[in-house]
Scaffold this motif. Structure first.
Motif, PDB file in Angstrom:
ATOM      1  N   UNK A  41      17.531 -33.852  72.620  1.00  0.00           N
ATOM      2  CA  UNK A  41      18.776 -33.446  71.977  1.00  0.00           C
ATOM      3  C   UNK A  41      19.278 -34.497  70.998  1.00  0.00           C
ATOM      4  N   UNK A  42      18.885 -35.752  71.170  1.00  0.00           N
ATOM      5  CA  UNK A  42      19.318 -36.809  70.257  1.00  0.00           C
ATOM      6  C   UNK A  42      18.440 -36.922  69.016  1.00  0.00           C
ATOM      7  N   UNK A  43      17.463 -36.025  68.877  1.00  0.00           N
ATOM      8  CA  UNK A  43      16.628 -36.010  67.686  1.00  0.00           C
ATOM      9  C   UNK A  43      15.251 -36.588  67.863  1.00  0.00           C
ATOM     10  N   UNK A  44      14.942 -37.156  69.013  1.00  0.00           N
ATOM     11  CA  UNK A  44      13.609 -37.700  69.245  1.00  0.00           C
ATOM     12  C   UNK A  44      12.624 -36.579  69.532  1.00  0.00           C
ATOM     13  N   UNK A  45      11.341 -36.892  69.434  1.00  0.00           N
ATOM     14  CA  UNK A  45      10.285 -35.927  69.728  1.00  0.00           C
ATOM     15  C   UNK A  45       9.499 -36.416  70.944  1.00  0.00           C
ATOM     16  N   UNK A  46       9.971 -36.081  72.152  1.00  0.00           N
ATOM     17  CA  UNK A  46       9.352 -36.619  73.366  1.00  0.00           C
ATOM     18  C   UNK A  46       8.053 -35.916  73.728  1.00  0.00           C
ATOM     19  N   UNK A  47       6.950 -36.372  73.187  1.00  0.00           N
ATOM     20  CA  UNK A  47       5.650 -35.852  73.590  1.00  0.00           C
ATOM     21  C   UNK A  47       5.275 -36.420  74.961  1.00  0.00           C
ATOM     22  N   UNK A  48       4.238 -35.865  75.545  1.00  0.00           N
ATOM     23  CA  UNK A  48       3.839 -36.322  76.875  1.00  0.00           C
ATOM     24  C   UNK A  48       3.343 -37.771  76.840  1.00  0.00           C
ATOM     25  N   UNK A  49       2.665 -38.165  75.768  1.00  0.00           N
ATOM     26  CA  UNK A  49       2.181 -39.545  75.664  1.00  0.00           C
ATOM     27  C   UNK A  49       3.358 -40.527  75.593  1.00  0.00           C
ATOM     28  N   UNK A  50       4.371 -40.192  74.800  1.00  0.00           N
ATOM     29  CA  UNK A  50       5.538 -41.069  74.709  1.00  0.00           C
ATOM     30  C   UNK A  50       6.297 -41.118  76.024  1.00  0.00           C
ATOM     31  N   UNK A  51       6.450 -39.963  76.669  1.00  0.00           N
ATOM     32  CA  UNK A  51       7.166 -39.940  77.938  1.00  0.00           C
ATOM     33  C   UNK A  51       6.419 -40.721  79.013  1.00  0.00           C
ATOM     34  N   UNK A  52       5.086 -40.671  79.024  1.00  0.00           N
ATOM     35  CA  UNK A  52       4.307 -41.433  80.010  1.00  0.00           C
ATOM     36  C   UNK A  52       4.461 -42.925  79.781  1.00  0.00           C
ATOM     37  N   UNK A  53       4.461 -43.352  78.521  1.00  0.00           N
ATOM     38  CA  UNK A  53       4.656 -44.771  78.224  1.00  0.00           C
ATOM     39  C   UNK A  53       6.041 -45.237  78.650  1.00  0.00           C
ATOM     40  N   UNK A  54       7.052 -44.436  78.399  1.00  0.00           N
ATOM     41  CA  UNK A  54       8.400 -44.790  78.814  1.00  0.00           C
ATOM     42  C   UNK A  54       8.545 -44.783  80.329  1.00  0.00           C
ATOM     43  N   UNK A  55       7.820 -43.887  81.015  1.00  0.00           N
ATOM     44  CA  UNK A  55       7.868 -43.861  82.471  1.00  0.00           C
ATOM     45  C   UNK A  55       7.294 -45.148  83.058  1.00  0.00           C
ATOM     46  N   UNK A  56       6.183 -45.631  82.499  1.00  0.00           N
ATOM     47  CA  UNK A  56       5.594 -46.875  82.990  1.00  0.00           C
ATOM     48  C   UNK A  56       6.553 -48.050  82.828  1.00  0.00           C
ATOM     49  N   UNK A  57       7.224 -48.110  81.674  1.00  0.00           N
ATOM     50  CA  UNK A  57       8.179 -49.195  81.448  1.00  0.00           C
ATOM     51  C   UNK A  57       9.403 -49.061  82.346  1.00  0.00           C
ATOM     52  N   UNK A  58       9.856 -47.843  82.582  1.00  0.00           N
ATOM     53  CA  UNK A  58      11.037 -47.640  83.421  1.00  0.00           C
ATOM     54  C   UNK A  58      10.736 -47.951  84.887  1.00  0.00           C
ATOM     55  N   UNK A  59       9.551 -47.581  85.352  1.00  0.00           N
ATOM     56  CA  UNK A  59       9.186 -47.893  86.740  1.00  0.00           C
ATOM     57  C   UNK A  59       9.075 -49.401  86.955  1.00  0.00           C
ATOM     58  N   UNK A  60       8.690 -50.127  85.920  1.00  0.00           N
ATOM     59  CA  UNK A  60       8.605 -51.586  86.064  1.00  0.00           C
ATOM     60  C   UNK A  60       9.982 -52.211  86.233  1.00  0.00           C
TER      61      UNK A  60
END
Length: 400
Positions: A41-60
């Motif tokens: 909704x903020x204008x980003x394009x959350x593809x699965x590859x981007x979301x997986x990378x962000x998930x790894x960083x968030x879990x850390x």
């Protein structure tokens, strides 16, 4: 005989500890889903590859997410990425929305490396073991599973497995059937032997449901107070009544769809979207008819059986004659149940005539504007012209 991929559904009976672990896992996945919706909704394009990378960083950074299963969290993001793609490619799909904690039923997905079956129990990551009610044996090793909870609080686990396809009777190439959806009669076919009458299961249990809802209203506490035990019991009773009616509709839809698929090679289905009926005066009866459930069962079973399933838009189907394809000059009111053609004098039930139009459109969908010679029935007298409305090919007689 080939193989097919199906789901085998089983009942789960988790204890208090296992159920608490499942709910906590669902809250983590719901948090990730809402985060992906916010990014979209903020204008980003959350593809699965981007979301997986962000998930790894968030879990850390977050110990709360690390307490959960990474497989289930990745599956939730994969489902969101597919739903977001479908919003741009599939007609009728909209953008995904936030999932509320009190209004959304838990649903968790696991791939093969995220679970195992040991001693008849399903073992999840972090050592969560849940007994499974094995109503039948699995035909093969499951490739993935999804844990769900219904409105009654019952937990289920559908295993995705591969099995040998069931033998299906061979239908004649020339056999075809048109299906028109309605409320007074759930499905009207070109052959009246395959009609699906309106059973009215929800109407039969309306008195019991009303008693439970009145009991809920009496025992409802004020805002900010937790619900009482009596309110929860009444709410459970109301959910049980509604669930029973839904299961009966789904059972009748499966039996009817199997009968139709076994007898016909071509299945022409009206692509009717009953959502707008929820805003009309027929909302209660339309919900009791369960048109969407029966339609989904017939389309899925027909495609699994290898039949030719054609979805026909409902535009002008009730105004067109199935015999000569002449279109009525004025719209027919809902109280007019008999169709009378002004061109050829054909008279038939309104819904059965619409089913015949759906079947003819599915059979002759390849006919172009210049292929008038391939049509057998044309209005006698006058000049026949071809009029295309949506995906309908209409033949109208012009009066001099």
């Amino acid at each position: 005989m080939g193989s097919e991929v199906v789901r085998y559904n089983y009942r789960l009976r988790p204890g208090a500890t296992a159920e608490r672990a499942l709910i906590e896992e669902w809250h983590r996945c719901r948090f990730l889903w809402n985060g992906a919706v916010h990014r979209s909704e903020t204008g980003a394009k959350p593809t699965f590859a981007k979301l997986s990378t962000q998930l790894t960083a968030t879990r850390a950074r977050s110990w709360w997410l690390r307490e959960g299963s990474q497989v289930a969290q990745q599956q939730m993001l994969r489902i969101y990425a597919r739903a977001l793609d479908a919003a741009f490619t599939v007609r009728g799909r909209g953008r995904r929305r936030f999932t509320a904690r009190k209004k959304t039923l838990p649903s968790l997905g696991y791939t093969r490396r995220g679970f195992r079956i040991r001693d008849g129990r399903r073992v999840l990551p972090k050592g969560v073991s849940i007994p499974v009610v094995w109503s039948r044996a699995l035909p093969s090793e499951p490739s993935s599973v999804r844990i769900t909870r219904d409105s009654l609080g019952h937990w289920y686990v559908p295993f995705v497995v591969t099995r040998e396809a069931e033998p299906i009777p061979v239908a004649e190439e020339s056999s075809g059937i048109g299906i028109d959806w309605g409320v007074a009669r759930t499905a009207t076919a070109t052959d009246e032997r395959f009609d699906l009458p309106h059973r009215g299961y929800r109407r039969r249990c309306a008195a019991e449901l009303a008693r439970s809802q009145r009991r809920m209203a009496r025992r409802r506490r004020g805002k900010g107070h937790p619900p009482s035990k009596g309110y929860r019991r009444a709410r459970r009773t109301a959910a049980r009544v509604q669930k029973k009616a839904a299961r009966q509709n789904r059972h009748d839809g499966r039996i009817w769809a199997r009968t139709v698929v076994e007898a016909h090679h071509l299945i022409a289905v009206e692509d009717f979207i009953p959502g707008f009926l929820a805003k009309s005066t027929m909302a209660r009866k339309a919900a009791d008819a369960a048109v969407a459930t029966v339609k989904r069962e017939s389309v899925e079973r027909g495609r699994r059986a290898g039949r030719r399933v054609v979805m026909v838009r409902p535009v002008y189907t009730s105004m067109t004659c199935s015999g000569c394809f002449a279109r009525a000059k004025q719209r027919l009111g809902l109280d007019e149940r008999i169709f009378r053609c002004w061109a050829c004098g054909h008279t038939a039930c309104r819904d059965r005539n619409a089913a015949g139009v759906v079947l003819v459109v599915a059979e002759r969908g390849h006919i172009g504007v210049d292929d008038v010679s391939q049509v057998d029935h044309l209005p006698s007298g006058g000049d026949a012209v071809v009029v295309r409305a949506g995906n309908l090919l209409l033949f109208r007689r012009e009066r001099r």
